[in-house]
Scaffold this motif. Structure first.
Motif, short mmCIF file in Angstrom:
data_model
loop_
_atom_site.label_atom_id
_atom_site.label_comp_id
_atom_site.label_asym_id
_atom_site.label_seq_id
_atom_site.Cartn_x
_atom_site.Cartn_y
_atom_site.Cartn_z
N PHE A 1 -0.04 -5.43 12.68
CA PHE A 1 0.41 -6.82 12.59
C PHE A 1 1.15 -7.10 11.29
CE2 PHE A 1 -2.91 -6.78 15.72
CZ PHE A 1 -2.46 -7.67 16.68
N ARG A 2 1.45 -6.03 10.54
CA ARG A 2 2.14 -6.19 9.26
C ARG A 2 1.49 -7.25 8.38
NH1 ARG A 2 6.72 -3.87 8.35
NH2 ARG A 2 7.75 -2.64 9.98
N LEU A 3 0.16 -7.21 8.32
CA LEU A 3 -0.56 -8.17 7.49
C LEU A 3 -0.40 -7.82 6.02
CD1 LEU A 3 -3.94 -8.50 9.43
CD2 LEU A 3 -1.89 -9.93 9.58
N ALA B 1 9.52 -2.42 -1.67
CA ALA B 1 10.40 -1.35 -2.11
C ALA B 1 9.94 -0.04 -1.52
CB ALA B 1 10.42 -1.29 -3.62
N THR B 2 10.33 0.25 -0.29
CA THR B 2 10.02 1.55 0.30
C THR B 2 11.27 2.04 0.98
OG1 THR B 2 9.34 0.55 2.38
CG2 THR B 2 7.62 0.94 0.76
N VAL C 1 -3.36 -8.22 -3.74
CA VAL C 1 -4.11 -6.97 -3.93
C VAL C 1 -3.31 -6.00 -4.80
CG1 VAL C 1 -5.14 -4.98 -2.78
CG2 VAL C 1 -5.30 -7.24 -1.73
N GLY C 2 -2.02 -5.88 -4.52
CA GLY C 2 -1.19 -5.01 -5.33
C GLY C 2 -1.10 -5.48 -6.77
N LEU D 1 -0.18 -0.22 -3.64
CA LEU D 1 0.37 -1.42 -4.28
C LEU D 1 1.11 -2.30 -3.28
CD1 LEU D 1 1.81 -0.16 -7.70
CD2 LEU D 1 -0.39 -1.23 -7.23
N SER D 2 1.82 -1.70 -2.34
CA SER D 2 2.79 -2.49 -1.60
C SER D 2 2.48 -2.68 -0.13
CB SER D 2 4.16 -1.83 -1.71
OG SER D 2 4.16 -0.62 -0.98
N SER D 3 1.58 -1.89 0.43
CA SER D 3 1.55 -1.83 1.89
C SER D 3 0.45 -2.69 2.49
CB SER D 3 1.36 -0.39 2.33
OG SER D 3 1.52 -0.27 3.70
#
Lengths: 219, 219, 219
Positions: free
Chosen positions: B200-202, B216-217, C39-40, B153-155
């Motif tokens: 690259f934190r895309l 939220a991690t 996407v999430g 979901l988040s990454s």
């Protein structure tokens, strides 16, 4: 590994006893940890009581799960939730019954889960694993729903006693000496190991250099 | 879409390699994020390694899952967890191996999951989706158990590379040019896209006006 | 309990409408609560929309789930997620649509889930339970993934309206008066009870002495 009517009845009685214990445990957890209303309390009790057996039956491909073809599981799980709701006002502290009923359900489901797996033709290792999953599954779903790190990952000897109890039953069956006695021995082994683990706060070794113990629970 | 013995063996080897990678990843995560003991570490490694394939087999109705009919998956998953536990003391930082083994498992399971779905007669879109579920499923369960918002979901680009890798394999099979080469191409595509996404934190676009990034991690 | 083509078509239309409502709800939740990227957002919409039906089909042993044999569910769920993503920038507040679409999906899935269970030969109590699971399942997985205590445990009358709606449909079918009218009555009952519950913040009774209300939500 087919059983006589008496054996089947015994297995059913133990399975329903485990269901009742986990329903009490789940419902008490809903009251204490999440402060749910009666619907939430009974729902959490039912999920805790039925979750492990449903996981087992899904993994065995024995669908629909016994829960849905045998109404006694539903009745017992619902009754356990309602009893817990009614009793909660009488109990000063819920921590002890939560622990005890969790250990009872864990022990009973370890042996009945392994027996069910054998009845469905699972191999030795598979039956031990499925007994462990049956025992730990409902509590794991319970912990996820109330947002705790599951006991099976973090808590004093949780998977180990379930695995031992399941192994006793499976090895006895493989040795041809299965039956009520060894089922009770397996459950007793699991129960004692679990309660000793809780009582003495035993944990398996941690990795070297992993820092201080950081159990993430809000129980 | 039946395969020659060589193809089947290759698929098994890649599947076991993905299982090992995810077992290492899950076990390292258990050590770093949740500071579990050895039982919890190995359990989380096994769940991470086996979860995606079990979800796939349940959704395909291929029960019991391969995990329970082929002991090699259990052995490899357990071994990965134990190796990670033993290695953790030697590693100064676990963040890099966690990321790399997650990407490896994701890429391998995307292609083997899609191939398994085709073998069971799934349609084109279904096979791509099931490859993605196989790839992302174990890590999603892992994240839920240690209470993180799941990577899927988040990454940075997690589902996308899995979907691309699965699509390569499925389209090659539909075009009649399936086999080891395209399986490796699919896995390589998934791996490269995932690692570029992490490096690259895309992220995919966020909705307009959704405010600052709030991942939220607690990793 | 086989239906005429018209009945089957109606059931499909209502099921797809419920899928669309839950996809909107899940996607809006992904934007508002977890601030996910596109996407999430679409993934959470799809999981929310498809999760309940998949749980139902797994429990019925009707595998692979309808989702994987009928592409219309996938298309509608994906479309719902994309529409929500596009609409989010236009809406000042997302709380109201989240609540309304959740109630709509809950009501529609309660009746279609119960109907599907009857078609597969489930008993009366089982069909009501499976309707409730279909209705509450997707939202429960959604809440676990974004780390909230699930609505089915904590929120104002969530399981109760689903159970009532399912019971209307099942009892009507048992009485031989099933069909579109009673399906719509069941859905309307569920919807009204749910919205009244939300509007008046109704909750079922809590256990005596359980202290102040402690709903654990960060919504």
């Amino acid at each position: 590994m087919t059983g006589s009517p008496a054996t089947v009845t015994t297995a059913l009685v133990l399975d329903l006893a485990g269901t009742f214990a986990f329903a009490l445990n789940g419902a008490f957890t809903g009251i204490r940890v999440a402060r749910l209303d009666i619907v939430g309390v009974v729902t959490l009790g039912m999920i805790t009581a039925l979750g492990g057996g449903i996981l087992r039956d899904v993994l065995l491909g024995a669908l629909p799960p016994a829960t849905f073809s045998d109404w006694r599981y539903l009745v017992v799980a619902t009754a356990g939730g309602l009893v817990a709701f009614a009793a909660a006002g009488q109990l000063e502290r819920l921590a002890l019954p939560i622990t005890v009923f969790d250990a009872l359900g864990l022990s009973l489901f370890a042996v009945t889960g392994a027996t069910t797996a054998l009845v469905h033709g699972a191999g030795t290792g598979q039956a031990v694993l499925l007994g462990t999953i049956t025992a730990a599954g409902g509590g794991t779903i319970r912990d996820v729903l109330v947002r705790r790190v599951p006991s099976v990952l973090s808590s004093e000897l949780y998977a180990i006693p379930a695995m031992l109890g399941a192994a006793v039953v499976v090895l006895a069956a493989r040795a041809g000496v299965g039956g009520l006695v060894w089922t009770l021995v397996g459950a007793a082994v699991a129960l004692v190991v679990r309660l000793v683990g809780v009582g003495f706060r035993l944990n398996a070794p941690r990795p070297p250099g992993s820092g201080p113990v950081g159990r993430a629970t809000e129980g």
